[in-house]
Design a protein around this motif. Sequence first.
Motif, PDB file in Angstrom:
ATOM      1  N   ALA A 147       0.829  -1.204   0.000  1.00  0.00           N
ATOM      2  CA  ALA A 147       0.000   0.000   0.000  1.00  0.00           C
ATOM      3  C   ALA A 147       0.865   1.257   0.000  1.00  0.00           C
ATOM      4  O   ALA A 147       0.603   2.206  -0.753  1.00  0.00           O
ATOM      5  CB  ALA A 147      -0.923  -0.010   1.217  1.00  0.00           C
ATOM      6  N   GLU A 148       1.899   1.285   0.807  1.00  0.00           N
ATOM      7  CA  GLU A 148       2.762   2.460   0.858  1.00  0.00           C
ATOM      8  C   GLU A 148       3.564   2.640  -0.422  1.00  0.00           C
ATOM      9  O   GLU A 148       3.813   3.765  -0.856  1.00  0.00           O
ATOM     10  CB  GLU A 148       3.689   2.375   2.074  1.00  0.00           C
ATOM     11  CG  GLU A 148       2.979   2.531   3.403  1.00  0.00           C
ATOM     12  CD  GLU A 148       2.173   3.820   3.504  1.00  0.00           C
ATOM     13  OE1 GLU A 148       2.679   4.890   3.095  1.00  0.00           O
ATOM     14  OE2 GLU A 148       1.021   3.749   3.983  1.00  0.00           O
ATOM     15  N   ALA A 149       3.952   1.533  -1.050  1.00  0.00           N
ATOM     16  CA  ALA A 149       4.685   1.631  -2.315  1.00  0.00           C
ATOM     17  C   ALA A 149       3.836   2.296  -3.391  1.00  0.00           C
ATOM     18  O   ALA A 149       4.331   3.109  -4.184  1.00  0.00           O
ATOM     19  CB  ALA A 149       5.128   0.243  -2.770  1.00  0.00           C
ATOM     20  N   LYS A 150       2.536   1.980  -3.399  1.00  0.00           N
ATOM     21  CA  LYS A 150       1.641   2.612  -4.375  1.00  0.00           C
ATOM     22  C   LYS A 150       1.535   4.107  -4.133  1.00  0.00           C
ATOM     23  O   LYS A 150       1.541   4.906  -5.067  1.00  0.00           O
ATOM     24  CB  LYS A 150       0.251   1.965  -4.298  1.00  0.00           C
ATOM     25  CG  LYS A 150       0.166   0.564  -4.887  1.00  0.00           C
ATOM     26  CD  LYS A 150      -1.164  -0.067  -4.629  1.00  0.00           C
ATOM     27  CE  LYS A 150      -2.304   0.701  -5.222  1.00  0.00           C
ATOM     28  NZ  LYS A 150      -3.607   0.023  -5.000  1.00  0.00           N
ATOM     29  N   TYR A 151       1.429   4.504  -2.866  1.00  0.00           N
ATOM     30  CA  TYR A 151       1.343   5.934  -2.565  1.00  0.00           C
ATOM     31  C   TYR A 151       2.639   6.667  -2.912  1.00  0.00           C
ATOM     32  O   TYR A 151       2.606   7.815  -3.361  1.00  0.00           O
ATOM     33  CB  TYR A 151       0.998   6.126  -1.089  1.00  0.00           C
ATOM     34  CG  TYR A 151      -0.476   6.048  -0.798  1.00  0.00           C
ATOM     35  CD1 TYR A 151      -1.364   6.991  -1.311  1.00  0.00           C
ATOM     36  CD2 TYR A 151      -1.015   5.036   0.006  1.00  0.00           C
ATOM     37  CE1 TYR A 151      -2.717   6.936  -1.052  1.00  0.00           C
ATOM     38  CE2 TYR A 151      -2.373   4.968   0.280  1.00  0.00           C
ATOM     39  CZ  TYR A 151      -3.208   5.921  -0.254  1.00  0.00           C
ATOM     40  OH  TYR A 151      -4.555   5.866   0.001  1.00  0.00           O
ATOM     41  N   GLN A 152       3.764   6.028  -2.701  1.00  0.00           N
ATOM     42  CA  GLN A 152       5.039   6.678  -2.995  1.00  0.00           C
ATOM     43  C   GLN A 152       5.197   7.002  -4.473  1.00  0.00           C
ATOM     44  O   GLN A 152       5.839   7.990  -4.845  1.00  0.00           O
ATOM     45  CB  GLN A 152       6.192   5.790  -2.512  1.00  0.00           C
ATOM     46  CG  GLN A 152       6.329   5.757  -0.999  1.00  0.00           C
ATOM     47  CD  GLN A 152       7.396   4.779  -0.532  1.00  0.00           C
ATOM     48  OE1 GLN A 152       8.133   4.215  -1.336  1.00  0.00           O
ATOM     49  NE2 GLN A 152       7.439   4.550   0.779  1.00  0.00           N
ATOM     50  N   LEU A 153       4.596   6.180  -5.321  1.00  0.00           N
ATOM     51  CA  LEU A 153       4.682   6.437  -6.770  1.00  0.00           C
ATOM     52  C   LEU A 153       4.031   7.748  -7.163  1.00  0.00           C
ATOM     53  O   LEU A 153       4.405   8.360  -8.148  1.00  0.00           O
ATOM     54  CB  LEU A 153       4.028   5.279  -7.533  1.00  0.00           C
ATOM     55  CG  LEU A 153       4.753   3.924  -7.506  1.00  0.00           C
ATOM     56  CD1 LEU A 153       3.919   2.865  -8.209  1.00  0.00           C
ATOM     57  CD2 LEU A 153       6.131   4.055  -8.171  1.00  0.00           C
ATOM     58  N   THR A 154       3.058   8.180  -6.365  1.00  0.00           N
ATOM     59  CA  THR A 154       2.347   9.437  -6.661  1.00  0.00           C
ATOM     60  C   THR A 154       2.719  10.549  -5.690  1.00  0.00           C
ATOM     61  O   THR A 154       2.093  11.603  -5.699  1.00  0.00           O
ATOM     62  CB  THR A 154       0.817   9.200  -6.627  1.00  0.00           C
ATOM     63  OG1 THR A 154       0.464   8.683  -5.342  1.00  0.00           O
ATOM     64  CG2 THR A 154       0.403   8.213  -7.696  1.00  0.00           C
ATOM     65  N   GLY A 155       3.711  10.310  -4.841  1.00  0.00           N
ATOM     66  CA  GLY A 155       4.135  11.321  -3.885  1.00  0.00           C
ATOM     67  C   GLY A 155       3.146  11.583  -2.794  1.00  0.00           C
ATOM     68  O   GLY A 155       3.159  12.655  -2.176  1.00  0.00           O
ATOM     69  N   GLN A 156       2.324  10.604  -2.468  1.00  0.00           N
ATOM     70  CA  GLN A 156       1.262  10.800  -1.476  1.00  0.00           C
ATOM     71  C   GLN A 156       1.494   9.930  -0.258  1.00  0.00           C
ATOM     72  O   GLN A 156       0.644   9.857   0.590  1.00  0.00           O
ATOM     73  CB  GLN A 156      -0.099  10.501  -2.113  1.00  0.00           C
ATOM     74  CG  GLN A 156      -0.430  11.426  -3.263  1.00  0.00           C
ATOM     75  CD  GLN A 156      -1.614  10.973  -4.065  1.00  0.00           C
ATOM     76  OE1 GLN A 156      -1.961   9.790  -4.090  1.00  0.00           O
ATOM     77  NE2 GLN A 156      -2.269  11.891  -4.748  1.00  0.00           N
TER      78      GLN A 156
END
Length: 332
Positions: A323-332
């Motif tokens: 879940a955190e990896a997905k957010y990191q891709l968008t800077g969120q």
Amino acid sequence: MSNILVTGGAGFIGSNFVHYLIRETHYNVTVLDKLTYAGNRASLSDLAEDRFSFVEGDIADAVLVNRLVRDADAVVHYAAESHNDNSLNDPRPFVDTNILGTYALIEAARRHDVRFHHISTDEVYGDLELDDPDRFTETTPYNPSSPYSSTKAGSDLLVRAWVRSFGLRATISNCSNNYGPYQHVEKFIPRQITNVMDGVRPRLYGEGLNVRDWIHADDHSSAVLTILERGRLGETYLIGADGEQNNKAVIESILEIMGEPADAYDHVVDRPGHDLRYAIDSTKLRTELGWFPQYSDFRAGLEATVQWYRDNEPWWRPQKAAAEAKYQLTGQ
């Protein structure tokens, strides 16, 4: 009724409803769930098999759906793609599940004359201004603003059309934002809780002034059961617990509950099309069917939710890194 089919019953709100049914009623429950990333078989692992069974499958599989609906007395349809950010990145799964999946279910329910209850969201109504004195009601026009909310609006309209055109024995409920046990860590409240547990500063979209109307998942479950058993066929009921809070207040409450400074979070760029405010007027449900929420104190419900995530790390930990990896891709 004795046999209830719950679609999406391994997801957050669906699994809470299944637990509620087993705990509070005599019904036998069958869960149909595709077990995408948001569905977790572990959410149902403690249920005895004498009244509960699980089927892994897709609600868009018409053959499977027909067989399961044929053997049910009622269908409660929770299954949905429901994450706004994901719908902006790839809308297609939302069309497939929320529109085509609902179509398969209501066709089967029509064919076998099975009672049907459709779970929807207040996001189909769009948003309200922060200073607007009004709240959403059952007559508020639809004004969805994302692929997620637009496909949920479409599924609502399908159900309404099947009621009018084919006599489908159905009801609809549109609910405000849920919180409580078994919610995926990509979602706002559990993400902040688990970040703090990991020593990571929470992140807040924009200034955090967007308002959501929070309801505990147990209150949502009790409302759905009330509508299923006593609601008037063809009617829509809005479910809410008068829990309006802006995102800034929620994140600061989480930090305080967890013993951290209330300002120990960072701001990030707001997401596109972020709705300003949701607010539910549940007068019809309360006056017509006599339902009232048990969790009227949001802070107390939030404290219980924080404790649940503290006590159930083995449940959420496997989801966290992805879940955190997905957010990191968008800077969120």
